[in-house]
Design a protein around this motif. Structure first.
Motif, PDB file in Angstrom:
ATOM      1  N   UNK A 288       0.818  -1.213   0.000  1.00  0.00           N
ATOM      2  CA  UNK A 288       0.000   0.000   0.000  1.00  0.00           C
ATOM      3  C   UNK A 288       0.860   1.274   0.000  1.00  0.00           C
ATOM      4  N   UNK A 289       2.166   1.095  -0.031  1.00  0.00           N
ATOM      5  CA  UNK A 289       3.053   2.257  -0.053  1.00  0.00           C
ATOM      6  C   UNK A 289       3.298   2.851   1.305  1.00  0.00           C
ATOM      7  N   UNK A 290       2.961   2.116   2.388  1.00  0.00           N
ATOM      8  CA  UNK A 290       3.172   2.633   3.736  1.00  0.00           C
ATOM      9  C   UNK A 290       4.493   2.114   4.278  1.00  0.00           C
ATOM     10  N   UNK A 291       5.127   2.906   5.140  1.00  0.00           N
ATOM     11  CA  UNK A 291       6.445   2.569   5.673  1.00  0.00           C
ATOM     12  C   UNK A 291       6.324   1.400   6.622  1.00  0.00           C
ATOM     13  N   UNK A 292       7.149   0.364   6.351  1.00  0.00           N
ATOM     14  CA  UNK A 292       7.187  -0.803   7.224  1.00  0.00           C
ATOM     15  C   UNK A 292       8.485  -0.850   8.025  1.00  0.00           C
ATOM     16  N   UNK A 293       9.548  -0.394   7.477  1.00  0.00           N
ATOM     17  CA  UNK A 293      10.848  -0.304   8.176  1.00  0.00           C
ATOM     18  C   UNK A 293      11.496   1.041   7.835  1.00  0.00           C
ATOM     19  N   UNK A 294      12.331   1.519   8.785  1.00  0.00           N
ATOM     20  CA  UNK A 294      12.952   2.860   8.653  1.00  0.00           C
ATOM     21  C   UNK A 294      14.219   2.824   9.499  1.00  0.00           C
ATOM     22  N   UNK A 295      15.376   2.629   8.890  1.00  0.00           N
ATOM     23  CA  UNK A 295      16.579   2.420   9.695  1.00  0.00           C
ATOM     24  C   UNK A 295      17.160   3.761  10.195  1.00  0.00           C
ATOM     25  N   UNK A 296      18.244   3.619  11.001  1.00  0.00           N
ATOM     26  CA  UNK A 296      18.816   4.816  11.637  1.00  0.00           C
ATOM     27  C   UNK A 296      19.352   5.812  10.592  1.00  0.00           C
ATOM     28  N   UNK A 297      19.944   5.270   9.548  1.00  0.00           N
ATOM     29  CA  UNK A 297      20.513   6.169   8.523  1.00  0.00           C
ATOM     30  C   UNK A 297      19.405   6.992   7.868  1.00  0.00           C
ATOM     31  N   UNK A 298      18.239   6.325   7.710  1.00  0.00           N
ATOM     32  CA  UNK A 298      17.105   7.044   7.140  1.00  0.00           C
ATOM     33  C   UNK A 298      16.598   8.083   8.133  1.00  0.00           C
ATOM     34  N   UNK A 299      16.632   7.731   9.440  1.00  0.00           N
ATOM     35  CA  UNK A 299      16.246   8.699  10.466  1.00  0.00           C
ATOM     36  C   UNK A 299      17.144   9.937  10.394  1.00  0.00           C
ATOM     37  N   UNK A 300      18.454   9.684  10.206  1.00  0.00           N
ATOM     38  CA  UNK A 300      19.394  10.806  10.164  1.00  0.00           C
ATOM     39  C   UNK A 300      19.163  11.690   8.936  1.00  0.00           C
TER      40      UNK A 300
END
Length: 451
Positions: A55-67
């Motif tokens: 559905x295009x929704x975020x399932x994972x989001x790692x630390x590098x992406x957080x930064x």
């Protein structure tokens, strides 16, 4: 779908199930194993990474992406990816596009966005679809390469490249303009210098001719000076001779005056002689008369007084001789009188001529004195002219030497200007080569950046 299943079966060898586990436990343990492996890989991935579902929704989001997004994972899980990420001018993320198309994508373009603090970020993404065991797409895995520094560096390089290219183009244009101006000025200077060389050569020739003329004038001036000195000497001698002639004329005039006075006195003496002659003539007449009377008396005496007659005859003869002498004296006196008159007239004419000659001699003396003065002044002036002419000759020689030096210098300048023009042409070609090389480097850099 079968290929996906085979890949899954082949990768199952990574899992080592427990020996005493049941089938359910083994499957649950294998699920947890792969789930942990996937989550651990996603979390420790060295680049920003995220997983979206179908559905295009975020399932994972790692630390590098957080930064990179400056957003914690717990705030975005379950949110629509493109709403969270906010990529400029993009309606869906790459992961969403891969879920939709089921194709692996490795982008060659840069995605940009803006953080909450206003700073920009730039990424280059790659994504691939995620399949379930049945081969159905259940989501996608997106890996992001942070290229913010690279983009900024590239932009800095591009800006520097544009600035360098602009500056080089501007500098080269200025250099070309300057070279063209230098070439024109060099040509003008060279032509002007050559004209100056020709003009100076003509001037030098004229000065050399003038120098020869001045030397000739100096020589002639020396000769004129000598002649002027001789004229002055001759004029002085002429003045002296004129003074002597005037003195002699004064003596002649004085003698003529004395002669005039003598002629006058002689005329007076002649007049006195004429008076004496007149008296003698009267005496002769009386003697003749006396002789006649004696003859008459002798005739009366009829020859008785012969002696008396003889005496009378003698007296008569003497009277006749006296008369003859008196006639001769009168004739001589007439001639003397004529001569005295002619002498007196000649003396008068001579005196008048001498007086006129004296006046003319005085005039001549005055003029000769003026000539002498003028000759002396001429001699002095000619000496000064000769000295000045000698100086002019020396100056002309010095000017000729200077002109020869100037011609040599101008010749060297013309040669140097020619060399400068050649060097300027070389610099112009070099500048064009530099500009072409810069453009080549720019094209190569653009190609490198695009690659």
């Amino acid at each position: 779908m079968a290929s996906r299943q085979r890949e899954h079966d082949a990768s199952a060898s990574l899992y080592d199930p427990p020996d005493d586990a049941s089938e359910v436990e083994r499957l649950r343990d294998e699920r947890d194993f792969w789930k942990h492996l996937f989550e651990d890989l996603t979390e420790r991935f060295p680049e920003p990474a995220l997983v979206v579902d179908d559905d295009g929704r975020v399932a994972h989001w790692n630390r590098e992406q957080e930064d990179i997004q400056n957003t914690p994972a717990d705030e975005v899980l379950g949110e629509v990816a493109h709403d969270v990420i906010g990529t400029d001018d993009v309606t869906d993320t790459l992961a969403e596009e891969v879920v939709r198309t089921e194709e692996i994508v490795n982008e060659d373009r840069v995605r940009s966005g803006t953080n909450d603090d206003g700073s920009q970020w730039h990424v280059s993404a790659a994504a691939l679809p995620l399949y379930d065991p049945a081969g159905e797409v259940v989501g996608s895995f997106e890996m992001v390469s942070r290229v913010t520094d690279l983009v900024e560096q590239r932009r800095a390089v591009e800006d520097a490249q544009e600035r360098i290219t602009s500056e080089v183009d501007s500098t080269v244009e200025e250099l070309l303009d300057s070279s063209e101006a230098v070439a024109q000025n060099s040509q003008f200077i060279e032509e002007t210098a050559r004209e100056q060389v020709e003009s100076l050569a003509e001037v030098r020739n004229e000065v050399e001719s003038l120098s020869a003329t001045v030397e000739e004038i100096a020589s002639q001036t020396d000769e004129v000076d000598e002649r002027a000195a001789n004229v002055a000497e001759n004029a002085a001698a002429s003045v002296d001779a004129t003074d002597e002639a005037q003195a002699l004329l004064d003596d002649v005039e004085e003698a003529a005056t004395d002669l005039d006075e003598t002629a006058v006195e002689l005329d007076s003496q002649v007049e006195e002689i004429e008076s004496v002659v007149d008296v003698i003539s009267d005496i002769v007449s009386q003697i003749n008369l006396l002789a006649l009377n004696a003859n008459i008396e002798a005739a009366r005496t009829s020859g008785n007084n012969d002696g008396f007659a003889v005496v009378a005859d003698e007296i008569k003869e003497l009277a006749d001789q006296s008369k003859a002498e008196v006639d001769a004296i009168e004739s001589t006196i007439e001639r003397v009188t004529d001569i005295v008159e002619e002498t007196t007239e000649g003396v008068e004419r001579t005196t008048e001529g001498i007086e006129a000659t004296v006046e003319r001699v005085e005039t001549i003396r005055e003029r000769q004195s003026d000539i002498h003065t003028a000759a002396e002044e001429t001699a002095t002036g000619m000496a000064e002219i000769a000295e000045a002419t000698d100086e002019q000759a020396v100056s002309a020689e010095e000017v000729t030497t200077m002109l020869n030096d100037a011609l040599d210098s101008l010749g060297d300048v013309v040669d140097e200007i020619g060399e400068l023009a050649d060097e300027n042409d070389e610099q112009t070609q070099l500048a064009r080569s530099v500009r072409e090389r810069v453009h080549d480097v720019e094209a190569e850099l653009d190609a490198t950046i695009e690659d």
